[in-house]
Scaffold this motif. Structure first.
Motif, PDB file in Angstrom:
ATOM      1  N   ASP A 163       0.828  -1.210   0.000  1.00 28.43           N
ATOM      2  CA  ASP A 163       0.000   0.000   0.000  1.00 28.43           C
ATOM      3  C   ASP A 163       0.863   1.261   0.000  1.00 28.43           C
ATOM      4  N   TYR A 164       1.928   1.255   0.803  1.00 29.27           N
ATOM      5  CA  TYR A 164       2.815   2.425   0.853  1.00 29.27           C
ATOM      6  C   TYR A 164       3.512   2.650  -0.482  1.00 29.27           C
ATOM      7  N   VAL A 165       3.877   1.555  -1.156  1.00 28.72           N
ATOM      8  CA  VAL A 165       4.490   1.677  -2.486  1.00 28.72           C
ATOM      9  C   VAL A 165       3.496   2.322  -3.453  1.00 28.72           C
ATOM     10  N   TYR A 166       2.222   1.879  -3.394  1.00 27.20           N
ATOM     11  CA  TYR A 166       1.188   2.486  -4.228  1.00 27.20           C
ATOM     12  C   TYR A 166       1.077   3.985  -3.953  1.00 27.20           C
ATOM     13  N   VAL A 167       1.030   4.352  -2.688  1.00 26.64           N
ATOM     14  CA  VAL A 167       0.855   5.758  -2.310  1.00 26.64           C
ATOM     15  C   VAL A 167       2.019   6.600  -2.817  1.00 26.64           C
ATOM     16  N   ILE A 168       3.236   6.116  -2.610  1.00 26.62           N
ATOM     17  CA  ILE A 168       4.424   6.886  -2.998  1.00 26.62           C
ATOM     18  C   ILE A 168       4.518   7.017  -4.515  1.00 26.62           C
ATOM     19  N   ILE A 169       4.307   5.903  -5.222  1.00 23.74           N
ATOM     20  CA  ILE A 169       4.381   5.949  -6.690  1.00 23.74           C
ATOM     21  C   ILE A 169       3.271   6.836  -7.249  1.00 23.74           C
ATOM     22  N   GLY A 170       2.068   6.670  -6.735  1.00 29.17           N
ATOM     23  CA  GLY A 170       0.947   7.478  -7.215  1.00 29.17           C
ATOM     24  C   GLY A 170       1.169   8.958  -6.982  1.00 29.17           C
ATOM     25  N   ALA A 171       1.624   9.309  -5.784  1.00 27.98           N
ATOM     26  CA  ALA A 171       1.877  10.721  -5.466  1.00 27.98           C
ATOM     27  C   ALA A 171       2.977  11.290  -6.354  1.00 27.98           C
ATOM     28  N   ALA A 172       4.009  10.487  -6.626  1.00 29.05           N
ATOM     29  CA  ALA A 172       5.099  10.948  -7.494  1.00 29.05           C
ATOM     30  C   ALA A 172       4.606  11.196  -8.913  1.00 29.05           C
ATOM     31  N   ILE A 173       3.741  10.316  -9.419  1.00 31.57           N
ATOM     32  CA  ILE A 173       3.186  10.498 -10.771  1.00 31.57           C
ATOM     33  C   ILE A 173       2.379  11.791 -10.846  1.00 31.57           C
ATOM     34  N   ILE A 174       1.561  12.051  -9.824  1.00 29.70           N
ATOM     35  CA  ILE A 174       0.758  13.280  -9.790  1.00 29.70           C
ATOM     36  C   ILE A 174       1.669  14.508  -9.807  1.00 29.70           C
ATOM     37  N   ALA A 175       2.725  14.470  -9.010  1.00 28.13           N
ATOM     38  CA  ALA A 175       3.636  15.610  -8.911  1.00 28.13           C
ATOM     39  C   ALA A 175       4.327  15.894 -10.236  1.00 28.13           C
ATOM     40  N   VAL A 176       4.789  14.840 -10.900  1.00 26.88           N
ATOM     41  CA  VAL A 176       5.461  15.015 -12.196  1.00 26.88           C
ATOM     42  C   VAL A 176       4.475  15.574 -13.222  1.00 26.88           C
ATOM     43  N   ALA A 177       3.262  15.040 -13.240  1.00 25.41           N
ATOM     44  CA  ALA A 177       2.244  15.541 -14.178  1.00 25.41           C
ATOM     45  C   ALA A 177       1.965  17.014 -13.932  1.00 25.41           C
ATOM     46  N   PHE A 178       1.939  17.399 -12.669  1.00 21.44           N
ATOM     47  CA  PHE A 178       1.698  18.805 -12.320  1.00 21.44           C
ATOM     48  C   PHE A 178       2.782  19.706 -12.917  1.00 21.44           C
ATOM     49  N   ASN A 179       4.041  19.297 -12.786  1.00 26.30           N
ATOM     50  CA  ASN A 179       5.149  20.146 -13.220  1.00 26.30           C
ATOM     51  C   ASN A 179       5.381  20.156 -14.729  1.00 26.30           C
ATOM     52  N   VAL A 180       5.074  19.046 -15.402  1.00 31.05           N
ATOM     53  CA  VAL A 180       5.397  18.987 -16.835  1.00 31.05           C
ATOM     54  C   VAL A 180       4.195  19.265 -17.733  1.00 31.05           C
ATOM     55  N   PHE A 181       2.980  19.159 -17.180  1.00 33.25           N
ATOM     56  CA  PHE A 181       1.786  19.376 -17.998  1.00 33.25           C
ATOM     57  C   PHE A 181       0.920  20.549 -17.519  1.00 33.25           C
ATOM     58  N   LEU A 182       0.542  20.543 -16.249  1.00 33.10           N
ATOM     59  CA  LEU A 182      -0.475  21.484 -15.769  1.00 33.10           C
ATOM     60  C   LEU A 182       0.086  22.865 -15.447  1.00 33.10           C
ATOM     61  N   LEU A 183       1.110  22.925 -14.612  1.00 36.15           N
ATOM     62  CA  LEU A 183       1.644  24.221 -14.174  1.00 36.15           C
ATOM     63  C   LEU A 183       2.146  25.091 -15.327  1.00 36.15           C
ATOM     64  N   PRO A 184       2.979  24.558 -16.237  1.00 39.70           N
ATOM     65  CA  PRO A 184       3.489  25.434 -17.318  1.00 39.70           C
ATOM     66  C   PRO A 184       2.396  25.964 -18.241  1.00 39.70           C
ATOM     67  N   ASN A 185       1.248  25.264 -18.293  1.00 36.92           N
ATOM     68  CA  ASN A 185       0.143  25.716 -19.142  1.00 36.92           C
ATOM     69  C   ASN A 185      -0.949  26.417 -18.348  1.00 36.92           C
ATOM     70  N   GLN A 186      -0.670  26.669 -17.044  1.00 39.24           N
ATOM     71  CA  GLN A 186      -1.601  27.386 -16.151  1.00 39.24           C
ATOM     72  C   GLN A 186      -2.986  26.735 -16.140  1.00 39.24           C
TER      73      GLN A 186
END
Length: 291
Positions: A22-45
């Motif tokens: 479960d902890y592996v799921y949480v960490i991997i999932g949170a990391a994927i969300i963070a990367v998506a935020f920085n490379v897709f969402l934030l730069p395009n506002q």
């Protein structure tokens, strides 16, 4: 007499193994969300709701570091959740609350993968939905406005869906004022894609169909299903709403590839049969997957 060879026993995984997974799921999932935020969402506002959406808006207005903004919102919200809702979130959700902003900070220098707002909204929504689905599979959350929505639900009587919609709606509306209406529309696209992707991760692709059959030729259709596609049939007791006459319903679960043949069987035997078809996302048992 039942023998050990014929007996199928379900063995619970060891608690340590289960919790570690479960902890592996949480960490991997949170990391994927963070990367998506920085490379897709934030730069395009694209501020598609949640604390990440708030941090996108505050980055645009004040230039504040999104990772720090997310910590500033997530930790107090988690504490408020413990106070108002009780300690039901557990350490796994707290890990998600800490890991997500940390990875946002670590990957903040990554170059955007696209500067097209539509692509950013679509792929950002898909990737965030993937990450959230994985976190949910770990039995946790990433905190944020989900906790605020639960608090609102408890003290106002609003449904959880309404509370989430209210908070995310306010964030998207704020993005329309801070950026422009077009960016808000992209945010709505990302929000929609995220919810659909979460469902996909949680439920998987539908490979099976559940078919309900109301017919006057039950025995013929039942026998044909047994012999032609080798599927079991369940007879459900039912009564006509107008006539109040007993008229059982046949229920069949079949693979999507078998449905065309099943439909042909029904149409051939009883063209007047009333048939209802729905997706069955997960089917366990004889003739389907075991776990």
């Amino acid at each position: 007499m039942e023998t050990n060879n014929n007996r199928r026993l379900y063995k619970e995984p060891h608690p340590i193994i289960k919790n570690s997974k479960d902890y592996v799921y949480v960490i991997i999932g949170a990391a994927i969300i963070a990367v998506a935020f920085n490379v897709f969402l934030l730069p395009n506002q694209v501020a598609s709701g949640g604390v990440s959406g708030i941090s996108t808006i505050l980055k645009g207005v004040f230039g504040w570091e999104p990772g720090l903004v997310q910590y500033a919102f997530n930790i107090p919200l988690f504490i408020a959740g413990l106070i108002f809702l009780g300690a039901k979130f557990g350490i796994k959700s707290f890990v998600g609350t800490l890991v997500l902003p940390a990875v946002v900070l670590v990957t903040s220098s990554w170059e955007p993968w696209t500067m097209n707002p539509l692509l950013g909204a679509l792929f950002g929504g898909i990737t965030v939905g993937l990450g959230l689905g994985i976190v949910f599979r770990g039995g946790a959350s990433t905190g944020g406005t989900d906790l605020a929505a639960q608090i609102i639900t408890k003290y106002t009587g609003f449904s959880l869906g309404t509370s989430v919609l209210l908070l995310d709606g306010l964030i998207v509306l704020s993005a329309a004022f801070v950026f422009d209406i077009e960016k808000a529309l992209y945010a709505l696209i990302a929000l929609f894609v995220t919810t659909k992707t979460i469902d996909l991760v949680q439920l998987g692709f539908s490979q099976s169909k559940m078919i309900y059959i109301i017919t006057n030729k039950q025995d013929e259709i039942r026998d044909a299903i047994y012999t032609e596609i080798d599927r079991g049939v369940t007879k459900l007791p039912a009564y006509g709403g107008y006539t109040n006459v007993e008229r059982p319903i046949l229920m069949v679960v079949a693979y999507q590839t078998e449905f065309t043949k099943l439909k042909h069987i029904i149409k051939t035997i009883d063209p007047a049969a009333f048939v209802i078809v729905s997706d069955a996302y997960e089917v366990l048992g004889e003739g389907f997957k075991r776990s």
